[in-house]
Design a protein around this motif. Structure first.
Motif, PDB file in Angstrom:
ATOM      1  N   ILE A 184     -80.579   6.834  24.794  1.00 55.00           N
ATOM      2  CA  ILE A 184     -80.338   5.680  25.497  1.00 55.00           C
ATOM      3  C   ILE A 184     -79.842   4.569  24.672  1.00 55.00           C
ATOM      4  O   ILE A 184     -79.096   3.830  24.959  1.00 55.00           O
ATOM      5  N   MET A 185     -80.264   4.189  23.293  1.00 52.93           N
ATOM      6  CA  MET A 185     -80.007   3.416  22.449  1.00 52.93           C
ATOM      7  C   MET A 185     -78.576   3.593  22.338  1.00 52.93           C
ATOM      8  O   MET A 185     -77.882   2.481  22.080  1.00 52.93           O
ATOM      9  N   ALA A 186     -78.053   4.854  21.872  1.00 56.16           N
ATOM     10  CA  ALA A 186     -76.533   4.895  21.808  1.00 56.16           C
ATOM     11  C   ALA A 186     -75.645   4.496  22.784  1.00 56.16           C
ATOM     12  O   ALA A 186     -74.611   4.432  22.745  1.00 56.16           O
ATOM     13  N   LEU A 187     -76.346   4.733  24.245  1.00 56.24           N
ATOM     14  CA  LEU A 187     -75.391   4.370  25.324  1.00 56.24           C
ATOM     15  C   LEU A 187     -75.652   2.993  25.851  1.00 56.24           C
ATOM     16  O   LEU A 187     -74.617   2.615  25.941  1.00 56.24           O
ATOM     17  N   ALA A 188     -77.036   2.347  25.721  1.00 54.81           N
ATOM     18  CA  ALA A 188     -77.114   1.122  26.334  1.00 54.81           C
ATOM     19  C   ALA A 188     -77.702   0.233  25.365  1.00 54.81           C
ATOM     20  O   ALA A 188     -77.532  -0.964  25.666  1.00 54.81           O
ATOM     21  N   GLY A 189     -77.835   0.346  24.127  1.00 54.79           N
ATOM     22  CA  GLY A 189     -77.909  -0.331  23.200  1.00 54.79           C
ATOM     23  C   GLY A 189     -79.529  -0.573  22.851  1.00 54.79           C
ATOM     24  O   GLY A 189     -80.483   0.011  23.495  1.00 54.79           O
ATOM     25  N   PHE A 190     -79.875  -1.241  21.717  1.00 56.94           N
ATOM     26  CA  PHE A 190     -81.215  -1.548  21.260  1.00 56.94           C
ATOM     27  C   PHE A 190     -82.141  -2.012  22.135  1.00 56.94           C
ATOM     28  O   PHE A 190     -83.212  -1.477  22.459  1.00 56.94           O
ATOM     29  N   TYR A 191     -81.794  -3.165  22.637  1.00 56.02           N
ATOM     30  CA  TYR A 191     -82.677  -4.188  23.501  1.00 56.02           C
ATOM     31  C   TYR A 191     -83.053  -3.442  24.874  1.00 56.02           C
ATOM     32  O   TYR A 191     -84.233  -3.213  25.098  1.00 56.02           O
TER      33      TYR A 191
ATOM     34  N   PRO B  36     -77.462  -1.865  17.341  1.00 61.64           N
ATOM     35  CA  PRO B  36     -76.695  -1.235  18.260  1.00 61.64           C
ATOM     36  C   PRO B  36     -76.587  -1.761  19.643  1.00 61.64           C
ATOM     37  O   PRO B  36     -77.467  -2.263  20.413  1.00 61.64           O
ATOM     38  N   VAL B  37     -75.363  -2.054  20.119  1.00 63.25           N
ATOM     39  CA  VAL B  37     -75.181  -2.311  21.548  1.00 63.25           C
ATOM     40  C   VAL B  37     -74.697  -1.155  22.674  1.00 63.25           C
ATOM     41  O   VAL B  37     -74.770  -1.535  23.673  1.00 63.25           O
ATOM     42  N   GLY B  38     -74.400  -0.207  21.905  1.00 62.47           N
ATOM     43  CA  GLY B  38     -74.284   0.976  22.966  1.00 62.47           C
ATOM     44  C   GLY B  38     -72.875   1.027  23.327  1.00 62.47           C
ATOM     45  O   GLY B  38     -72.144   0.263  23.496  1.00 62.47           O
ATOM     46  N   LEU B  39     -72.572   2.338  23.744  1.00 62.37           N
ATOM     47  CA  LEU B  39     -71.214   2.673  24.343  1.00 62.37           C
ATOM     48  C   LEU B  39     -70.810   1.892  25.556  1.00 62.37           C
ATOM     49  O   LEU B  39     -69.665   1.627  25.753  1.00 62.37           O
ATOM     50  N   LEU B  40     -71.899   1.653  26.523  1.00 65.54           N
ATOM     51  CA  LEU B  40     -71.650   1.197  27.550  1.00 65.54           C
ATOM     52  C   LEU B  40     -71.251  -0.339  27.578  1.00 65.54           C
ATOM     53  O   LEU B  40     -70.582  -1.071  28.407  1.00 65.54           O
ATOM     54  N   PHE B  41     -71.434  -0.984  26.397  1.00 64.79           N
ATOM     55  CA  PHE B  41     -71.321  -2.628  26.434  1.00 64.79           C
ATOM     56  C   PHE B  41     -70.163  -2.925  25.186  1.00 64.79           C
ATOM     57  O   PHE B  41     -70.410  -4.016  24.729  1.00 64.79           O
ATOM     58  N   LYS B  42     -69.770  -1.803  24.753  1.00 65.89           N
ATOM     59  CA  LYS B  42     -68.551  -1.965  23.637  1.00 65.89           C
ATOM     60  C   LYS B  42     -67.329  -2.546  24.289  1.00 65.89           C
ATOM     61  O   LYS B  42     -66.925  -2.354  25.228  1.00 65.89           O
TER      62      LYS B  42
END
Length: 149
Positions: free
Chosen positions: A91-98, A143-149
Motif C-alpha cells: 500500500i505504501m508503494a501505491l498510496a504513499g507513506f501517510y 514515499p508518495v506512492g504511484l497513485l499520487f505521482k
C-alpha cells in the motif's frame, strides 16, 4: 541468563547491522540521526548482554524459558500481523507513506480489539506526530506512492 535473552540480543544485533548497512548508503547529511539511534541501540543491547553474562557467571547458568514464553503464543494473530506488514509495504508503494501508515494503524488497532475512541485518538495523535517529525522537523521526503505521482 535465560535462553530467550540470547535470542533477543542476537536479533537486535542483526537488526542494527542491517540498518547500519542501509544507513551507510544514505548521503552523509542524512546519516547522523539514524547512526545516533543505531549507536544507542547497540550500546543498550551490549549493556544488557553484559548484565546477562554476569548473571550467568554468578551461578545462575542458562535457563530454558522458551516453553514458558511461548505457552500462550497465538500463531493466527502473529500470521495476521506479518501479513499486514507485507500489505503495508504494498500500500505504501501505491498510496504513499501517510495513507499506508494510517490504514495500517487503523487496521491493527481494529484487529487487536482496541476500543473505537482510543483507536481514533491514537490514529489522530500518530498522524500529527508523523507529520510533525518527518515533514516539519526532519524535512524527510516520504514515499508518495504511484497513485499520487
Amino acid at each position: 541468563m535465560k535462553r530467550s535473552d540470547i535470542g533477543v540480543t542476537v536479533i537486535i544485533y542483526a537488526f542494527t547491522l542491517f540498518f547500519l548497512v542501509m544507513t551507510l548508503e544514505l548521503p552523509p547529511d542524512a546519516q547522523t540521526y539514524p547512526l545516533c539511534l543505531i549507536g544507542g541501540l547497540l550500546a543498550l543491547n551490549t549493556l544488557y548482554l553484559g548484565r546477562c553474562l554476569l548473571r550467568a557467571r554468578g551461578g545462575a547458568g542458562v535457563v530454558n524459558d522458551l516453553p514458558e514464553i511461548f505457552a500462550g503464543f497465538q500463531w493466527k494473530q502473529f500470521g495476521v500481523v506479518c501479513l499486514s506488514c507485507v500489505l503495508y509495504m504494498i500500500i505504501m508503494a501505491l498510496a504513499g507513506f501517510y495513507a499506508a501508515s494510517l490504514l495500517y494503524l487503523a487496521g491493527m488497532l481494529w484487529y487487536l480489539g482496541v476500543p473505537r475512541g482510543q483507536a481514533l485518538a491514537t490514529i489522530g495523535a500518530m498522524a500529527a506526530m508523523i507529520y510533525c517529525v518527518f515533514s516539519l522537523f526532519l524535512k524527510v521526503p516520504l514515499p508518495v506512492g504511484l497513485l499520487f505521482k
